[in-house]
Design an enzyme around this catalytic site. Structure first.
Site, PDB file in Angstrom:
ATOM      1  N   ARG A 158       0.857  -1.184   0.000  1.00  0.00           N
ATOM      2  CA  ARG A 158       0.000   0.000   0.000  1.00  0.00           C
ATOM      3  C   ARG A 158       0.893   1.233   0.000  1.00  0.00           C
ATOM      4  O   ARG A 158       1.946   1.235   0.662  1.00  0.00           O
ATOM      5  CB  ARG A 158      -0.899   0.036   1.246  1.00  0.00           C
ATOM      6  CG  ARG A 158      -2.053  -0.969   1.220  1.00  0.00           C
ATOM      7  CD  ARG A 158      -3.112  -0.572   0.184  1.00  0.00           C
ATOM      8  NE  ARG A 158      -4.234  -1.479   0.141  1.00  0.00           N
ATOM      9  CZ  ARG A 158      -4.339  -2.559  -0.636  1.00  0.00           C
ATOM     10  NH1 ARG A 158      -3.339  -2.874  -1.446  1.00  0.00           N
ATOM     11  NH2 ARG A 158      -5.421  -3.295  -0.634  1.00  0.00           N
ATOM     12  N   GLU A 187      -4.433   7.380  -4.727  1.00  0.00           N
ATOM     13  CA  GLU A 187      -4.703   6.667  -5.991  1.00  0.00           C
ATOM     14  C   GLU A 187      -6.051   7.089  -6.546  1.00  0.00           C
ATOM     15  O   GLU A 187      -7.024   7.155  -5.776  1.00  0.00           O
ATOM     16  CB  GLU A 187      -4.658   5.155  -5.750  1.00  0.00           C
ATOM     17  CG  GLU A 187      -3.263   4.675  -5.365  1.00  0.00           C
ATOM     18  CD  GLU A 187      -3.177   3.161  -5.180  1.00  0.00           C
ATOM     19  OE1 GLU A 187      -4.197   2.464  -5.331  1.00  0.00           O
ATOM     20  OE2 GLU A 187      -2.078   2.682  -4.891  1.00  0.00           O
ATOM     21  N   HIS A 206      -1.619   0.122  -9.711  1.00  0.00           N
ATOM     22  CA  HIS A 206      -2.202  -0.841  -8.764  1.00  0.00           C
ATOM     23  C   HIS A 206      -2.827  -2.035  -9.507  1.00  0.00           C
ATOM     24  O   HIS A 206      -4.045  -2.241  -9.452  1.00  0.00           O
ATOM     25  CB  HIS A 206      -3.258  -0.143  -7.882  1.00  0.00           C
ATOM     26  CG  HIS A 206      -3.517  -0.855  -6.591  1.00  0.00           C
ATOM     27  ND1 HIS A 206      -3.780  -0.197  -5.413  1.00  0.00           N
ATOM     28  CD2 HIS A 206      -3.561  -2.174  -6.300  1.00  0.00           C
ATOM     29  CE1 HIS A 206      -3.982  -1.074  -4.453  1.00  0.00           C
ATOM     30  NE2 HIS A 206      -3.855  -2.288  -4.959  1.00  0.00           N
TER      31      HIS A 206
HETATM   32  N1  LIG Z   1      -0.658  -4.520  -5.189  1.00  0.00           N
HETATM   33  C1  LIG Z   1      -1.809  -5.173  -5.125  1.00  0.00           C
HETATM   34  O1  LIG Z   1      -2.602  -5.184  -6.068  1.00  0.00           O
HETATM   35  C2  LIG Z   1      -2.148  -5.927  -3.895  1.00  0.00           C
HETATM   36  C3  LIG Z   1      -1.638  -5.538  -2.691  1.00  0.00           C
HETATM   37  N2  LIG Z   1      -1.964  -6.213  -1.560  1.00  0.00           N
HETATM   38  C4  LIG Z   1      -1.375  -5.756  -0.298  1.00  0.00           C
HETATM   39  O2  LIG Z   1      -0.497  -6.765   0.176  1.00  0.00           O
HETATM   40  C5  LIG Z   1      -0.667  -6.898   1.565  1.00  0.00           C
HETATM   41  C6  LIG Z   1      -0.200  -8.278   2.019  1.00  0.00           C
HETATM   42  O3  LIG Z   1      -1.113  -9.238   1.538  1.00  0.00           O
HETATM   43  P1  LIG Z   1      -1.059 -10.768   2.062  1.00  0.00           P
HETATM   44  O4  LIG Z   1       0.274 -11.340   1.759  1.00  0.00           O
HETATM   45  O5  LIG Z   1      -2.256 -11.413   1.536  1.00  0.00           O
HETATM   46  O6  LIG Z   1      -1.212 -10.545   3.628  1.00  0.00           O
HETATM   47  P2  LIG Z   1      -0.763 -11.500   4.803  1.00  0.00           P
HETATM   48  O7  LIG Z   1      -1.548 -11.075   5.988  1.00  0.00           O
HETATM   49  O8  LIG Z   1      -0.797 -12.913   4.375  1.00  0.00           O
HETATM   50  O9  LIG Z   1       0.770 -11.092   5.027  1.00  0.00           O
HETATM   51  C7  LIG Z   1       1.151  -9.908   5.625  1.00  0.00           C
HETATM   52  C8  LIG Z   1       2.511 -10.108   6.246  1.00  0.00           C
HETATM   53  O10 LIG Z   1       2.946  -8.893   6.814  1.00  0.00           O
HETATM   54  C9  LIG Z   1       3.516  -9.132   8.095  1.00  0.00           C
HETATM   55  N3  LIG Z   1       3.327  -7.941   8.923  1.00  0.00           N
HETATM   56  C10 LIG Z   1       2.170  -7.390   9.340  1.00  0.00           C
HETATM   57  N4  LIG Z   1       2.415  -6.308  10.087  1.00  0.00           N
HETATM   58  C11 LIG Z   1       3.762  -6.170  10.136  1.00  0.00           C
HETATM   59  C12 LIG Z   1       4.641  -5.247  10.769  1.00  0.00           C
HETATM   60  N5  LIG Z   1       4.177  -4.237  11.519  1.00  0.00           N
HETATM   61  N6  LIG Z   1       5.965  -5.405  10.608  1.00  0.00           N
HETATM   62  C13 LIG Z   1       6.461  -6.447   9.867  1.00  0.00           C
HETATM   63  N7  LIG Z   1       5.676  -7.351   9.258  1.00  0.00           N
HETATM   64  C14 LIG Z   1       4.344  -7.222   9.395  1.00  0.00           C
HETATM   65  C15 LIG Z   1       2.739 -10.333   8.619  1.00  0.00           C
HETATM   66  O11 LIG Z   1       3.497 -11.094   9.543  1.00  0.00           O
HETATM   67  P3  LIG Z   1       3.385 -10.843  11.140  1.00  0.00           P
HETATM   68  O12 LIG Z   1       1.924 -10.816  11.453  1.00  0.00           O
HETATM   69  O13 LIG Z   1       4.140 -11.967  11.730  1.00  0.00           O
HETATM   70  O14 LIG Z   1       4.036  -9.531  11.371  1.00  0.00           O
HETATM   71  C16 LIG Z   1       2.509 -11.147   7.361  1.00  0.00           C
HETATM   72  O15 LIG Z   1       3.558 -12.031   7.149  1.00  0.00           O
HETATM   73  C17 LIG Z   1      -2.169  -6.611   1.770  1.00  0.00           C
HETATM   74  O16 LIG Z   1      -2.435  -6.197   3.085  1.00  0.00           O
HETATM   75  C18 LIG Z   1      -2.424  -5.518   0.772  1.00  0.00           C
HETATM   76  O17 LIG Z   1      -2.190  -4.265   1.355  1.00  0.00           O
HETATM   77  C19 LIG Z   1      -2.781  -7.293  -1.594  1.00  0.00           C
HETATM   78  C20 LIG Z   1      -3.320  -7.705  -2.772  1.00  0.00           C
HETATM   79  C21 LIG Z   1      -3.056  -7.066  -4.013  1.00  0.00           C
HETATM   80  O1  LIG Z   2      -4.556  -4.296  -3.612  1.00  0.00           O
HETATM   81  C1  LIG Z   2      -5.474  -4.929  -4.000  1.00  0.00           C
HETATM   82  C2  LIG Z   2      -6.137  -5.796  -3.152  1.00  0.00           C
HETATM   83  O2  LIG Z   2      -6.918  -6.593  -3.677  1.00  0.00           O
HETATM   84  O3  LIG Z   2      -5.865  -5.717  -1.930  1.00  0.00           O
END
Ligand SMILES: NC(=O)C1=CN([C@@H]2O[C@H](COP(=O)(O)OP(=O)(O)OC[C@H]3O[C@@H](n4cnc5c(N)ncnc54)[C@H](OP(=O)(O)O)[C@@H]3O)[C@@H](O)[C@H]2O)C=CC1
Ligand SMILES: O=CC(=O)O
Length: 246
Positions: A158, A187, A206
């Site tokens: 994000r 955005e 995005h």
């Molecule tokens: N560009 C795009 O089109 C898209 C973007 N996204 C973005 O990608 C993000 C991640 O998606 P996804 O992989 O499904 O989410 P997940 O919840 O599976 O993974 C998020 C990871 O971030 C870590 N995390 C959370 N908070 C922190 C912190 N403060 N410091 C360090 N690590 C942290 C978590 O581990 P832990 O809890 O151990 O810290 C976890 O491993 C979404 O939230 C969204 O914003 C998603 C889809 C599409």
């Molecule tokens: O960033 C896109 C989403 O699906 O999250």
């Protein structure tokens, strides 16, 4: 969504997990390759009719294979990126989360690091954390200065997770080599966003989950969630199942 507030009011909250992991990982890995190999810039070079002598050294990109990729946020999408990087491109994987991801450690030989260590050692830094109070401007001036000046920064998460002014300065001052970003603080981004004036950044609107197949599957799951919810049944991917009791 304020899930706690929705739960308090007995309102179901649903999402579409899982479906977009591989599609988004493809896009973010593509962004990494495009940035490292300067693909958009060189595509334009050919189309502008400028390819009249062989490529000059100042147009060369950098290798991706066998480099070190640091993933901040080794969750579902981070793991799908690590899979491509490690199994496909022979990359070494470092990662940072608040907690360990044993599955990624075993499957992709990912090594857990604190954030500073990851920034100092990685050739590519890929940000994949959710947007929370804790992750707001997680990447700022101090963090960009920790990175190698040959390193590439990728944001697939994000826009708010990055201080865009600090990213601009890091790119302009060559504190880092280049960046690839799929997301912006605002955005659609303003066409006057200073980041867009830089040569060493690749930008996308995005597009993480924007494929015909993935958008269809997400819409279908959203519709299934809605249908179940309207019937008073538990939706397939409800975020706050506690409103149904145990
Ligand atoms: N560009 C795009 O089109 C898209 C973007 N996204 C973005 O990608 C993000 C991640 O998606 P996804 O992989 O499904 O989410 P997940 O919840 O599976 O993974 C998020 C990871 O971030 C870590 N995390 C959370 N908070 C922190 C912190 N403060 N410091 C360090 N690590 C942290 C978590 O581990 P832990 O809890 O151990 O810290 C976890 O491993 C979404 O939230 C969204 O914003 C998603 C889809 C599409
Ligand atoms: O960033 C896109 C989403 O699906 O999250």
């Amino acid at each position: 969504m304020d899930v706690a507030e929705l739960t308090k009011r007995n309102i179901m909250a649903t999402n579409t997990p899982g479906i977009l992991d591989d599609t988004t990982a493809d896009a973010i890995f593509g962004l990494m390759l495009s940035t490292a190999r300067r693909i958009p810039e060189l595509n334009q070079f050919v189309k502008d009719g400028k390819w009249n002598i062989s490529l000059q050294p100042d147009q060369y990109g950098v290798d991706v294979h066998h480099k070190t990729l640091g993933i901040i946020g080794m969750g579902n999408i981070g793991s799908a990126i690590a899979k491509r990087a490690n199994l496909g491109f022979g990359m070494n994987i470092l990662y940072h989360n608040r907690s360990r991801n044993k599955q990624a450690e075993e499957a992709y030989q990912a090594i857990y690091c604190d954030l500073d260590e990851l920034l100092e050692q990685s050739d590519f830094v890929c940000l994949m954390v959710p947007a929370t109070k804790e992750t707001e401007k997680l990447m700022g001036e101090r963090q960009f200065k920790k990175m190698k000046n040959t390193a590439i920064f990728i944001n697939g998460s994000r826009g708010k997770n990055v201080d865009e002014d600090a990213l601009y300065d890091a790119l302009q001052n060559k504190d880092i080599l280049a960046a690839g970003i799929d997301v912006f603080t605002e955005e659609p981004t303003n066409p006057k966003n200073p980041l867009l004036s830089l040569k060493n950044i690749v930008t996308l609107p995005h597009i993480g989950s924007s494929t015909t197949e993935c958008e269809y599957n997400m819409s279908k799951l959203a519709a299934d969630n809605l249908k179940s919810g309207l019937k008073g049944e538990k939706p397939p991917s409800i975020i706050n199942p506690e409103i149904f009791g145990n």
